[in-house]
Structures are given as C-alpha cells and as structure tokens.
Design a protein around this motif. Sequence first.
Motif, short mmCIF file in Angstrom:
data_model
loop_
_atom_site.label_atom_id
_atom_site.label_comp_id
_atom_site.label_asym_id
_atom_site.label_seq_id
_atom_site.Cartn_x
_atom_site.Cartn_y
_atom_site.Cartn_z
N GLU A 99 -9.25 -4.33 -1.50
CA GLU A 99 -8.76 -3.06 -2.05
C GLU A 99 -7.35 -3.22 -2.62
OE1 GLU A 99 -7.73 1.51 -0.55
OE2 GLU A 99 -8.19 -0.07 0.91
N LYS B 4 0.83 -1.21 0.00
CA LYS B 4 0.00 0.00 0.00
C LYS B 4 0.87 1.26 0.00
CE LYS B 4 -3.60 2.29 2.77
NZ LYS B 4 -4.47 2.17 3.98
N TRP C 260 -9.63 -4.63 3.29
CA TRP C 260 -8.28 -4.20 2.92
C TRP C 260 -7.59 -5.16 1.96
CZ3 TRP C 260 -4.40 -7.44 4.50
CH2 TRP C 260 -4.54 -8.14 5.70
N LEU D 166 -4.79 -0.37 8.11
CA LEU D 166 -5.54 -1.13 7.11
C LEU D 166 -7.01 -0.92 7.41
CD1 LEU D 166 -3.40 -4.40 7.11
CD2 LEU D 166 -3.38 -2.57 5.40
N GLN D 167 -7.69 -0.20 6.55
CA GLN D 167 -9.05 0.22 6.82
C GLN D 167 -10.05 -0.92 6.64
OE1 GLN D 167 -9.58 3.20 8.08
NE2 GLN D 167 -7.41 3.75 7.82
#
Length: 230
Positions: A132, A94, A129, A122-123
Amino acid sequence: MSDNWFRSPIWDEWGRLTRLQWSGTLAIETELDRWEAKSVGPDDNRLIRSQRSGGQYRLYLQDHLKSLQDTSLFYGLILVRSYSLMEFQAKLVKYMIAEDKTADDALVLDEDTLEQVADLKLQGGLQAWTGELMKKVGQDWSDVYGGLEGLVEIALLRNQIVHGQSRSNAVLAERARVQGAAWPFEDGALMVITFDLLHEYRGRMRSFCRIVGDGLVHRARGTHRSVAKP
C-alpha cells in the motif's frame, strides 16, 4: 521544498545500530583473541566476576567464552530493532501523506507528533502495508534491494525471534515458499543469525526505508521516473 532529500528521524538510530553491529563484533573478537593468546585450556576453571547495580555476576571462563562465541542472540536483537525502525519509517511516511506534509516537515516533527506516528497501525501483514505504501509514494519494487520477497523472509524470521522460537520447521519453509520468499534454514535447524545474514537483511530494510522516503519527495515534486507498477 528545499533540495534536501527526506531526512527521517530513524537514521540516527539506524546509525547507532550499525556502529553497535560492527563495534560489538570487533569487541567480541578482541576479547576472544585475548584469551586465545593466553592458551586457555578446556580444564581452565577460572571465574569471571563483576559487580554492578547491587548484583553479582560470576561465570567460569569457559562459559564466558562460549557466550561470546554465540553471537546469534546479539545479532538477533539488532535485527528486531532494525525491523522496528522500518515499521516506524512506514508509519511516518503514511502520516505525512495523510497530513499532506513534505519532506522538509520531517525535520521539525516534535515529540508529540512522533508519538502519534508511533501509535499508528500498519494494517494487514507486511505484504499489505508495504504494498500500500509503495503505491501511495509511486515507487516500484524493482528499486528495493531484495524486493518484497526479501522483506517477507525477514519478517518471518523476525516474528519467530520475538515469539521466542529458535528452530526452523517445515511450516515456516512452506509459508516462505507460498509468499515467494526464500528461507535460509533447514527443517529442525537452529535459526542462527550470523553477521553476514544480519548485514544482508539490514541492507534490504534500509533500501525499503530509503525508497519510500524518496518516494515522498518525488510525490511532492512530481519527479517520478515512471508510474509504479500495480
């Protein structure tokens, strides 16, 4: 970019855990075999003694052997640490996407940068996550051993371990079912982590880590086989 694949700093630690899993298992089996060869009986009242760091440890031989036979805690600790490495891998990829870095840059990340990576969030839950990240690196879940559902199963168990829970329940089984994942434990059963289960789970996490790392390379090179499915 060089011809080298993405070399994440997690792999050295991953290798240490793998050696601990196998060598630790061999050491435990060797110790159990050693005492079994001496025909230890159920009434054996010998004591195991050790002194270290100013502390003293004494344990009846029978309890010593019972502790070695109960390997679930040992394997659970390796599982939790392996999961943490998977999270770090996700944070690193990320970060590298956000900073427009290549796989080569991962070889020269300094300690300050690695601390920045570790502090990233990490949302959402695991499904959010990982999903994504897979989209950002253009990879497909069909390439990940066990798929998303396999990681969900691991995440559910890992969460129970870190919160000190030792028994399965109907809520966990239903939570797994709703998310399309399997659940290996019966309602009320102890969540025993065997060598085989740990080996399976680490294989799934390792596969995810490799796929997102490879995706970072493909993303920079434009060499994906196909567009990832939404």
